[in-house]
Write a protein that holds these residues in place. Structure first.
Motif, PDB file in Angstrom:
ATOM      1  N   ALA A 193       0.822  -1.208   0.000  1.00 20.18           N
ATOM      2  CA  ALA A 193       0.000   0.000   0.000  1.00 20.18           C
ATOM      3  C   ALA A 193       0.859   1.261   0.000  1.00 20.18           C
ATOM      4  N   ARG A 194       1.952   1.240   0.767  1.00 22.70           N
ATOM      5  CA  ARG A 194       2.844   2.405   0.833  1.00 22.70           C
ATOM      6  C   ARG A 194       3.564   2.646  -0.480  1.00 22.70           C
ATOM      7  N   GLU A 195       3.842   1.567  -1.205  1.00 24.37           N
ATOM      8  CA  GLU A 195       4.692   1.672  -2.392  1.00 24.37           C
ATOM      9  C   GLU A 195       3.918   1.596  -3.698  1.00 24.37           C
ATOM     10  N   GLY A 196       2.608   1.889  -3.611  1.00 27.17           N
ATOM     11  CA  GLY A 196       1.832   2.059  -4.833  1.00 27.17           C
ATOM     12  C   GLY A 196       1.167   0.830  -5.398  1.00 27.17           C
ATOM     13  N   ALA A 197       1.202  -0.285  -4.696  1.00 27.36           N
ATOM     14  CA  ALA A 197       0.524  -1.503  -5.154  1.00 27.36           C
ATOM     15  C   ALA A 197      -0.682  -1.757  -4.262  1.00 27.36           C
ATOM     16  N   GLY A 198      -1.597  -0.784  -4.260  1.00 27.59           N
ATOM     17  CA  GLY A 198      -2.704  -0.794  -3.312  1.00 27.59           C
ATOM     18  C   GLY A 198      -3.623  -1.984  -3.395  1.00 27.59           C
ATOM     19  N   GLN A 199      -3.758  -2.600  -4.582  1.00 26.65           N
ATOM     20  CA  GLN A 199      -4.661  -3.738  -4.689  1.00 26.65           C
ATOM     21  C   GLN A 199      -4.221  -4.897  -3.798  1.00 26.65           C
ATOM     22  N   LEU A 200      -2.918  -5.011  -3.556  1.00 29.36           N
ATOM     23  CA  LEU A 200      -2.443  -6.099  -2.700  1.00 29.36           C
ATOM     24  C   LEU A 200      -2.826  -5.890  -1.242  1.00 29.36           C
ATOM     25  N   ALA A 201      -3.283  -4.693  -0.892  1.00 27.53           N
ATOM     26  CA  ALA A 201      -3.747  -4.420   0.473  1.00 27.53           C
ATOM     27  C   ALA A 201      -5.246  -4.650   0.615  1.00 27.53           C
ATOM     28  N   ARG A 256      -6.548  -1.549   6.174  1.00 28.48           N
ATOM     29  CA  ARG A 256      -6.089  -0.229   6.620  1.00 28.48           C
ATOM     30  C   ARG A 256      -6.294   0.845   5.549  1.00 28.48           C
ATOM     31  N   THR A 257      -6.457   0.422   4.298  1.00 29.81           N
ATOM     32  CA  THR A 257      -6.563   1.397   3.213  1.00 29.81           C
ATOM     33  C   THR A 257      -7.854   1.301   2.418  1.00 29.81           C
ATOM     34  N   THR A 258      -8.519   0.147   2.464  1.00 29.62           N
ATOM     35  CA  THR A 258      -9.610  -0.128   1.531  1.00 29.62           C
ATOM     36  C   THR A 258     -10.831  -0.680   2.243  1.00 29.62           C
ATOM     37  N   LEU A 287      -9.462   6.078   5.156  1.00 28.05           N
ATOM     38  CA  LEU A 287      -9.198   5.081   4.131  1.00 28.05           C
ATOM     39  C   LEU A 287      -8.890   5.764   2.803  1.00 28.05           C
ATOM     40  N   ARG A 288      -8.373   4.984   1.854  1.00 27.13           N
ATOM     41  CA  ARG A 288      -8.028   5.541   0.543  1.00 27.13           C
ATOM     42  C   ARG A 288      -9.091   5.258  -0.513  1.00 27.13           C
ATOM     43  N   HIS A 289      -9.660   4.061  -0.464  1.00 33.04           N
ATOM     44  CA  HIS A 289     -10.601   3.672  -1.502  1.00 33.04           C
ATOM     45  C   HIS A 289     -11.795   2.925  -0.922  1.00 33.04           C
ATOM     46  N   VAL A 290     -12.930   3.091  -1.565  1.00 38.23           N
ATOM     47  CA  VAL A 290     -14.042   2.164  -1.431  1.00 38.23           C
ATOM     48  C   VAL A 290     -14.082   1.386  -2.737  1.00 38.23           C
ATOM     49  N   ASP A 291     -13.788   0.101  -2.657  1.00 42.55           N
ATOM     50  CA  ASP A 291     -13.742  -0.758  -3.839  1.00 42.55           C
ATOM     51  C   ASP A 291     -15.109  -1.414  -3.993  1.00 42.55           C
ATOM     52  N   MET A 292     -15.856  -1.027  -5.039  1.00 41.37           N
ATOM     53  CA  MET A 292     -17.221  -1.530  -5.220  1.00 41.37           C
ATOM     54  C   MET A 292     -17.294  -2.836  -5.988  1.00 41.37           C
TER      55      MET A 292
END
Length: 374
Positions: free
Chosen positions: A27-35, A256-258, A292-297
């Motif tokens: 998440a910190r390094e730009g690969a947010g989907q893995l979080a 923590r992010t999504t 949070l950063r995203h709501v993934d629908m």
């Protein structure tokens, strides 16, 4: 590279901590989907308690238990070596959780896992070992809430002014006619969860879809996740009340992010107020407020997703396979069904009549159930 295979319940505390740490680093390094919480150790642990064949490949830099952690690959395996993503059909994000720069030969990984084939339908974008086996790509709408509540509302009004105005107007009308509207972002009453599952079951039947909650293991999985509270995965039941009565609810998973949306539903008696849309507005606002950063629908074309989204992630569908007769047989059986589904969903002239047919079938089935019960 060393690969150890184990059942989720046999993972050591250090393994689980390393898995969660890789998600945080991604998440910190730009690969947010893995979080995404569907890739968390807690989700795999929960599925492993209700389904057989769940395994985790623990990938290390060196062989044995001493090497640095490179990645974690959760999967389900049949007795004949047919592999599936953990929770396939329920999970909205799949793949290997790995460190930046990780590379791995997909067929070598399959061989280590004892798999002839691994089927996925929501493979995370990015440098995944299985990316080259993808047969199709799909948009997964997201709402960017990283800027906080004010930025969320400003962005939504700019993107979808009419939708925002109409939905807030309906919320006010709901308050006038049904009583004070209250949104609870993290409802802990299990009775409300049961109400949501009953609404969702009725919705599945009404629209001619298969009722997921007729399967006891799915109910048990949701209940386990409802009681899960960890940084990388926590069950989140959000409820819209009017006059003290629940009128719409949603159960999803939060990292923590999504915040990953999962099971939304509403009381059909309040349909004219669009309580499900009101709930989604308040859910996104609250997700923004908690940082949070995203709501993934999740993957799928819906008009409300188009109105709410600020962008799209990409997920992939396909099979990763070794040269093996089991892999050939599995693809021969599954590919025609998947191709037909994609054809219907992607072409409005086919999807609309198919959807109407399902709804008519659902109405007939619901009417028959009422007659039988009466």
């Amino acid at each position: 590279m060393g690969i150890d295979i184990c059942e989720p319940g046999d993972l050591a505390a250090a393994d689980l901590a390393a898995w969660a740490a890789l998600q945080e680093r991604a998440a910190r390094e730009g690969a947010g989907q893995l979080a995404n919480p569907f890739l968390s150790p807690e989700f795999t642990l929960a599925v492993g308690r209700v389904r057989r064949g769940v395994r985790v490949a623990v990938i290390r830099e060196q062989g044995g238990r001493e090497g640095a952690f490179e990645g974690f690959f959760p999967y389900q395996r049949s007795a004949f070596g047919v592999g599936r993503a953990v929770g396939l059909g329920l999970s909205d994000c799949q793949g290997v959780v790995h460190r930046p720069g990780f590379t791995c030969d997909a067929r070598e990984l399959l061989r280590a896992c004892g798999l002839a084939v691994w089927e996925f339908d929501h493979l995370a974008a990015g440098p995944q070992p299985f990316a080259r086996f993808a047969s199709s790509a799909h948009a997964s709408p997201v709402i960017d809430v990283a800027g906080g509540p004010r930025a969320f509302w400003d962005g939504l009004r700019e993107r979808s002014p009419g939708f925002t105005r109409r939905t807030l107007s309906k919320e006010r009308k709901l308050g006038r006619e049904a009583g004070e509207v209250v949104y609870v972002h993290d409802e802990r009453d299990p009775r409300v969860l049961r109400t949501l599952l009953a609404w969702k079951s009725a919705q599945y039947r009404r629209t001619g879809r298969s009722d997921r909650f007729a399967r006891p293991w799915i109910v048990e999985l949701v209940e386990r996740l409802f009681h899960t509270s960890a940084g990388s995965c926590a069950g989140r039941l959000s409820v819209l009340y009017a006059g003290g009565r629940p009128v719409a609810a949603h159960f999803g998973l939060r990292s923590r992010t999504t915040l990953a949306t999962w099971f939304p539903a509403y009381d059909p008696a309040f349909a004219r107020y669009s309580p499900g849309l009101v709930l989604h507005l308040r859910l996104a606002e609250a997700a923004a407020a908690e940082g949070l950063r995203h709501v993934d629908m999740g993957r799928g074309d819906k008009r409300y997703k188009d109105a709410l989204k600020s962008g799209d992630l990409t997920v992939y569908e396909g099979w990763a396979a070794r040269r093996h007769p089991v892999a050939l047989g599995h693809r021969a059986r599954r590919a025609p069904v998947r191709a037909l589904r994609h054809l219907v969903v992607s072409r409005p002239e086919l999807f609309a009549p198919a959807d109407r047919l399902l709804k008519r079938w659902g109405a007939m089935r619901s009417g028959g159930e009422r007659t039988t019960r009466g």
